[in-house]
Motif scaffolding. Structure first.
Motif: not given
Length: 85
Positions: A5-7, A28-31, A53-62
């Motif tokens: 996942r990338v934002a 964008y979420t990879r499947d 500004s963006l911050a995404i958690s390491g597991d991509g859930t937040t």
């Protein structure tokens, strides 16, 4: 999964009367080999630069997304936190 996942922030120019620009965040979420895109924009009428500004958690859930004030005249910015989308 790592890198599934990338934002990204995409600024959008508007008129100078409403701050000059607003923004949207695309997640964008990879499947498998495919990537699915989803636009996050909590309030299309908001004139704040959503997504500056963006911050995404390491597991991509937040995902935390800022919308700072347009000027420094006492306006307050916002932080939006998404845990599902």
């Amino acid at each position: 999964d790592d890198a599934s996942r990338v934002a990204l922030w995409r600024p959008m120019v508007t008129s100078p009367d409403d701050g000059g620009f607003v923004g949207a965040v695309w997640v964008y979420t990879r499947d498998g080999a495919d990537w699915a895109a989803q636009r996050l924009d909590p309030d299309a009428a908001d004139t704040l630069p959503f997504g500056r500004s963006l911050a995404i958690s390491g597991d991509g859930t937040t995902l935390a997304i800022t919308a700072p004030p347009v000027s420094f005249t006492g306006e307050q910015g916002h932080v939006y936190v998404f845990t599902t989308w």
